[in-house]
Design an enzyme around this catalytic site. Sequence first.
Site, PDB file in Angstrom:
ATOM      1  N   HIS A 147       0.833  -1.206   0.000  1.00 21.83           N
ATOM      2  CA  HIS A 147       0.000   0.000   0.000  1.00 21.83           C
ATOM      3  C   HIS A 147       0.867   1.255   0.000  1.00 21.83           C
ATOM      4  CE1 HIS A 147       0.889   0.724   4.273  1.00 21.83           C
ATOM      5  NE2 HIS A 147       0.676  -0.563   4.484  1.00 21.83           N
ATOM      6  N   CYS A 163       3.318  -4.816   6.776  1.00 23.16           N
ATOM      7  CA  CYS A 163       2.958  -4.574   5.371  1.00 23.16           C
ATOM      8  C   CYS A 163       4.157  -4.001   4.610  1.00 23.16           C
ATOM      9  CB  CYS A 163       1.769  -3.624   5.285  1.00 23.16           C
ATOM     10  SG  CYS A 163       0.216  -4.342   5.899  1.00 23.16           S
TER      11      CYS A 163
END
Length: 361
Positions: A147, A163
């Site tokens: 992301h 992440c």
Amino acid sequence: MHGITTIRGDRGRGVIPRPTTAVTAVLARCLFRALLAITGMAGAGAALAMETGSGGPSIAISLADRRLYLTDTDGGTRSFPVAIGRPGVPIPVGDSSIQRKRRDPTWRPTANQRRDNPALPRAVPPGPNNPLGKFALDLGWPAIAIHGTNDPESIGTRASGGCFRMLPEDIEAVFTAAEVGMPVRVARDSLSGGAPERPASQPVKTVPVAVPAAVKTAPSSPPPQPAVPVPPVAIAPPVPSPAPVADPRCATVTAPLRRMICDVPALALLDGRARGAQERFLAGIDDPAARAAAAYELIQEERRFHERIAALCWIRSGTEGDPAVAAAAQSCLTTALDRRLSDVAERIATLRGGTRMAGRP
């Protein structure tokens, strides 16, 4: 003729040559070897196709390089820097795939994140405070995605909760090229091949040319030049940093983020400078109502900063117990507090535009 048997037809119209047993065996062996060669070539071609072309477009992430490698449909590869999990946070390794593409995603902290930091909101909608940025690619591992970010300075470091963060312009390019089902591999080792980066420009090597002795001449000395007076250069004095103001809550504060700021002198200094700028600004407001309104705005701004940075730097109860995790959290917090000085200055300038100051009409 040796090795040839003649067989006459029923009506004796011609002679048909037929190979003997020895010749037949030789021809069979040659045909068999040819079939083996053709089969081997086909098998090698299939193996090469499986090795080079079976994957198609794909993504590979190297934890050692801290880079994401995107292989396009034409076989070309582009690489982008990423931020990976901070020390102490498990990072998934192996094969996965893109499960979902989200544009303008909403960030929802996991149950573990909310348990470690109860101040986290249940959800953060799309916007400048969203830590996922504008694009997210959910992977097969729970709560793991590729992301964007609202903290570009963290890219290339170990700063995430597991992440893989990317710069806003980079995640947009990957998001556009990616499709649901695209394979993703995360590797610990380097995928760059170990080739060192060359500098942008290489110095030009000059080869000395031998000059005959008869041609060599003594260098002529340039004529003396009159001295030109150089005017003095005025150097502006450095702008002093705002004087720090200690946080009066340090004697009794228990929140992990505030406790870390109070206990580390370098962090307390940065925080004290932002606090000093705010207090001097509030002291210069003549109108009591305007002063109270500005103070409320600054308090809310500080609260939002604490909530975001506590999650960003993974500061929670017990962080100080692990030296590696504590060092990473302090480094992250140092960068955040240093940036907060300029953010506070901008916020004060905005508030000053609509506030009645002392000595102003």
